[in-house]
Design a protein around this motif. Structure first.
Motif, PDB file in Angstrom:
ATOM      1  N   PHE A 136       0.829  -1.199   0.000  1.00  0.00           N
ATOM      2  CA  PHE A 136       0.000   0.000   0.000  1.00  0.00           C
ATOM      3  C   PHE A 136       0.867   1.253   0.000  1.00  0.00           C
ATOM      4  O   PHE A 136       0.608   2.208  -0.744  1.00  0.00           O
ATOM      5  CB  PHE A 136      -0.910  -0.017   1.236  1.00  0.00           C
ATOM      6  N   ARG A 137       1.915   1.245   0.829  1.00  0.00           N
ATOM      7  CA  ARG A 137       2.788   2.420   0.909  1.00  0.00           C
ATOM      8  C   ARG A 137       3.677   2.555  -0.316  1.00  0.00           C
ATOM      9  O   ARG A 137       4.098   3.666  -0.660  1.00  0.00           O
ATOM     10  CB  ARG A 137       3.657   2.332   2.166  1.00  0.00           C
ATOM     11  N   ALA A 138       3.995   1.422  -0.977  1.00  0.00           N
ATOM     12  CA  ALA A 138       4.885   1.463  -2.147  1.00  0.00           C
ATOM     13  C   ALA A 138       4.155   1.833  -3.433  1.00  0.00           C
ATOM     14  O   ALA A 138       4.801   2.008  -4.475  1.00  0.00           O
ATOM     15  CB  ALA A 138       5.565   0.104  -2.323  1.00  0.00           C
ATOM     16  N   TRP A 139       2.839   1.945  -3.406  1.00  0.00           N
ATOM     17  CA  TRP A 139       2.063   2.277  -4.613  1.00  0.00           C
ATOM     18  C   TRP A 139       2.500   3.634  -5.160  1.00  0.00           C
ATOM     19  O   TRP A 139       2.727   4.581  -4.402  1.00  0.00           O
ATOM     20  CB  TRP A 139       0.582   2.290  -4.258  1.00  0.00           C
ATOM     21  N   ASP A 140       2.621   3.729  -6.465  1.00  0.00           N
ATOM     22  CA  ASP A 140       3.087   4.946  -7.126  1.00  0.00           C
ATOM     23  C   ASP A 140       2.009   6.024  -7.024  1.00  0.00           C
ATOM     24  O   ASP A 140       0.961   5.943  -7.670  1.00  0.00           O
ATOM     25  CB  ASP A 140       3.394   4.642  -8.599  1.00  0.00           C
ATOM     26  N   THR A 141       2.254   7.054  -6.221  1.00  0.00           N
ATOM     27  CA  THR A 141       1.246   8.100  -5.995  1.00  0.00           C
ATOM     28  C   THR A 141       1.031   8.991  -7.219  1.00  0.00           C
ATOM     29  O   THR A 141       0.097   9.810  -7.227  1.00  0.00           O
ATOM     30  CB  THR A 141       1.652   8.976  -4.798  1.00  0.00           C
ATOM     31  N   ARG A 142       1.866   8.842  -8.244  1.00  0.00           N
ATOM     32  CA  ARG A 142       1.612   9.607  -9.464  1.00  0.00           C
ATOM     33  C   ARG A 142       0.303   9.180 -10.116  1.00  0.00           C
ATOM     34  O   ARG A 142      -0.337   9.973 -10.816  1.00  0.00           O
ATOM     35  CB  ARG A 142       2.772   9.428 -10.442  1.00  0.00           C
ATOM     36  N   GLN A 143      -0.100   7.928  -9.865  1.00  0.00           N
ATOM     37  CA  GLN A 143      -1.407   7.487 -10.359  1.00  0.00           C
ATOM     38  C   GLN A 143      -2.528   8.309  -9.726  1.00  0.00           C
ATOM     39  O   GLN A 143      -3.509   8.680 -10.393  1.00  0.00           O
ATOM     40  CB  GLN A 143      -1.607   6.001 -10.040  1.00  0.00           C
ATOM     41  N   ALA A 144      -2.401   8.597  -8.428  1.00  0.00           N
ATOM     42  CA  ALA A 144      -3.396   9.416  -7.749  1.00  0.00           C
ATOM     43  C   ALA A 144      -3.390  10.844  -8.280  1.00  0.00           C
ATOM     44  O   ALA A 144      -4.453  11.467  -8.443  1.00  0.00           O
ATOM     45  CB  ALA A 144      -3.128   9.419  -6.245  1.00  0.00           C
ATOM     46  N   THR A 145      -2.201  11.375  -8.571  1.00  0.00           N
ATOM     47  CA  THR A 145      -2.107  12.728  -9.114  1.00  0.00           C
ATOM     48  C   THR A 145      -2.836  12.830 -10.453  1.00  0.00           C
ATOM     49  O   THR A 145      -3.573  13.800 -10.722  1.00  0.00           O
ATOM     50  CB  THR A 145      -0.633  13.126  -9.276  1.00  0.00           C
ATOM     51  N   MET A 146      -2.661  11.823 -11.288  1.00  0.00           N
ATOM     52  CA  MET A 146      -3.352  11.808 -12.578  1.00  0.00           C
ATOM     53  C   MET A 146      -4.862  11.736 -12.385  1.00  0.00           C
ATOM     54  O   MET A 146      -5.627  12.436 -13.077  1.00  0.00           O
ATOM     55  CB  MET A 146      -2.874  10.618 -13.410  1.00  0.00           C
ATOM     56  N   ALA A 147      -5.309  10.899 -11.428  1.00  0.00           N
ATOM     57  CA  ALA A 147      -6.753  10.783 -11.183  1.00  0.00           C
ATOM     58  C   ALA A 147      -7.318  12.092 -10.649  1.00  0.00           C
ATOM     59  O   ALA A 147      -8.429  12.508 -11.030  1.00  0.00           O
ATOM     60  CB  ALA A 147      -7.014   9.632 -10.216  1.00  0.00           C
ATOM     61  N   HIS A 148      -6.568  12.756  -9.753  1.00  0.00           N
ATOM     62  CA  HIS A 148      -7.034  14.047  -9.227  1.00  0.00           C
ATOM     63  C   HIS A 148      -7.151  15.085 -10.337  1.00  0.00           C
ATOM     64  O   HIS A 148      -8.069  15.911 -10.327  1.00  0.00           O
ATOM     65  CB  HIS A 148      -6.070  14.549  -8.146  1.00  0.00           C
ATOM     66  N   SER A 149      -6.220  15.035 -11.282  1.00  0.00           N
ATOM     67  CA  SER A 149      -6.265  16.006 -12.382  1.00  0.00           C
ATOM     68  C   SER A 149      -7.483  15.820 -13.279  1.00  0.00           C
ATOM     69  O   SER A 149      -7.886  16.736 -13.995  1.00  0.00           O
ATOM     70  CB  SER A 149      -4.982  15.902 -13.219  1.00  0.00           C
TER      71      SER A 149
END
Length: 560
Positions: A446-459
């Motif tokens: 969970f902690r190692a998940w690439d948070t750039r995926q979340a940034t793209m979803a937020h955008s």
């Protein structure tokens, strides 16, 4: 309730039963049990406990088996990883050992008993051509008074657990580079790993090692199967007193549980002193300049011992399968005279009656633990929280405090409140023990998940909740299902929480299988132990198969 409050709520749900149970144990231990009219504090329960002639032997047995099995398990894993990590042999061995983690302790204990008993498969394989025996020898191998078979049963199950914890810690210890530097200075592989890597790894796995120590000292189901009877381990004797129809015996049980807790604390203190001693010896070894740690001999011994642990579990599983379909099987024949499904047909109605409660309790406990774990990890992510050393100790506390030290107190408290044990109470008790394993299994992915995926979803306009449910968790399907499998296996294997909190009204596959240990019907035991193992292994099989099926056309989106 805000997401930020989930970690606090989770700790309350975990630690509340433990602390309440300890209070419920200490009160009767000091003479306070209003349900039988005892309201004046005193030490009569401890005085009566001291009069029990088996106290010294039971305490000594608990201490020796706990410390011995924890030390042996750690030594085997350390030698295996030090000598073989990074090799093809180690990768193959890891694939063999990892599934063994899910095998319930009771099933592994039954398998070991069927292997090493005087009429077990090993003696049969050696008789009569090597031993001359045409009848089983009159030797006390299983349930021996020294606890050797109990220790062996614990070691074969704790080696896979500590190996998994060690492998997880290697990624945080920069092990490859540290070992490479040490070997460039002329150290052989074991010496390089022990000097440069082991101190870092041990700091990461110290709490799991202590959990193994506390569990080994206080385990009940394995001790009922492999441990001695006269006297038994202190944990088993506590259970006997708790099950006595005379409620006054609860005072004896509470006093013994308090002594058991003191023994565990003392063993943890001895382990701490041992750590200090080993650290001092290690520093002296480093400064001595010695560059050898046994080399080939250490590697051979470590692989042999780890292989023996795996072979015992696998061999025990095989002999259980044979006994489950065995007809008449005279000694010393290596194979039954006949094979039949009559054993399964005779015992299946009883198995079917407890399948639904077993699966239901495991599913509910795991689902609740998973929701809490995801909530805690998401709170970490959104609010910048971190699991520090104190939080890790609190997380492991339900596993460090002996079950026999606080579960009798929980049962006594329920008795005083007039509460009846049932499925709901058992599920709640299982969550206390399932959550730490689910959280640890899911935490790193969970902690190692690439948070750039979340940034793209937020955008694209997605809020935090939608990112979690529509992006993060689907991509973490494999780790989530693995955590579910771990939780199900832990719940299926719970014996004492089901027995005490359920008040004897809730039957599961594990409680019924362990109850058969006293009967000696090997065919019945084999059927129930195989069912118990299947219930623990099936979720792992689904955790491997389902992600491949779901993501077969989207492999680039798989994480973990």
């Amino acid at each position: 309730m805000t997401l930020r409050a989930v970690p606090t709520l989770t700790l309350a749900l975990l630690l509340g039963p433990v602390l309440a149970g300890l209070l419920g144990t200490l009160a009767p231990a000091f003479g306070i049990l209003p349900v039988i009219g005892r309201v004046e504090p005193g030490l009569t329960a401890f005085a009566a406990l001291l009069e029990w002639p088996g106290l010294g032997a039971a305490a000594r047995l608990s201490l020796v088996t706990g410390l011995g099995s924890a030390f042996l398990s750690l030594a085997i894993v350390t030698g295996l990883v030090a000598c073989w990590s990074g090799t093809r042999s180690f990768a193959a061995f890891r694939r063999v050992l990892s599934p063994l983690l899910s095998v319930p302790h009771a099933a592994a204990a039954f398998g070991l008993a069927f292997l090493i008993a005087p009429s077990g498969l090993i003696v049969r394989a050696l008789s009569p051509w090597a031993t001359g025996w045409t009848q089983p020898p009159d030797a006390l191998i299983v349930q021996d008074p020294w606890g050797l078979s109990l220790m062996a049963g614990l070691v074969v199950k704790e080696v896979p657990f500590l190996l998994l914890m060690t492998l997880a810690a290697l990624g945080q210890a920069d092990a490859t580079r540290a070992e490479t530097v040490a070997r460039s200075l002329g150290h052989d592989r074991p010496a390089a790993w022990l000097k440069a890597v082991f101190p870092r790894v041990y700091a990461q796995i110290r709490l799991p090692v202590l959990v193994v120590l506390a569990f080994s000292m206080t385990v009940v189901d394995v001790a009922l199967i492999l441990g001695p009877n006269t006297p038994p381990t202190l944990a088993v004797q506590i259970l006997r007193w708790m099950n006595d129809p005379d409620l006054a015996m609860r005072l004896h049980a509470a006093a013994a549980a308090t002594v058991q807790l003191a023994l565990v604390l003392g063993a943890l203190g001895l382990w701490w002193l041992g750590e200090r001693g080993v650290a001092r010896l290690g520093r002296a070894w480093v400064w001595s300049g010695a560059r050898r740690a046994g080399g080939r001999a250490t590697a051979t011994l470590s692989l042999a011992l780890a292989g023996l642990a795996a072979a015992v579990v696998l061999g025990g599983f095989a002999v259980l399968a044979i006994w489950s379909v065995a007809g008449f099987w005279r000694f010393p024949n290596l194979w039954p005279d006949t094979l039949t499904w009559a054993n399964w047909m005779r015992h299946w109605p009883g198995v079917a009656d407890v399948l639904a409660p077993t699966i239901g309790i495991a599913a509910l406990a795991t689902a609740l633990a998973l929701v809490l774990a995801i909530g805690c990890l998401e709170a970490e992510h959104r609010h910048g929280l971190r699991l520090r050393a104190r939080g890790q100790w609190l997380l492991y506390l339900p596993l460090l405090v002996p079950q026999v030290a606080f579960l009798p107190g929980v049962q006594t408290g329920m008795l005083m409140l007039g509460a009846r044990g049932g499925l709901g109470a058992v599920v709640a008790a299982h969550v206390v023990f399932v959550f730490p394993y689910v959280f640890l299994s899911l935490g790193d992915p969970f902690r190692a998940w690439d948070t750039r995926q979340a940034t793209m979803a937020h955008s694209l306009g997605a809020g935090p909740g939608r990112v979690l449910w529509a992006v993060r968790l689907p991509m973490l399907l494999a780790p989530v299902l693995t955590a579910v499998a771990v939780g199900m296996a832990v719940s299926v294997g719970q014996y004492l929480p089901t027995l005490l909190v359920g008040g004897g009204r809730v039957q599961t596959v594990t409680t019924e299988a362990v109850a058969l240990a006293a009967g000696g019907d090997r065919r019945a035991i084999a059927v129930w132990a195989l069912v118990q193992t299947a219930l623990a292994l099936l979720p792992f099989a689904l955790a491997l198969f389902l992600p491949r099926l779901v993501w077969r056309n989207r492999r680039g989106m798989v994480h973990g």
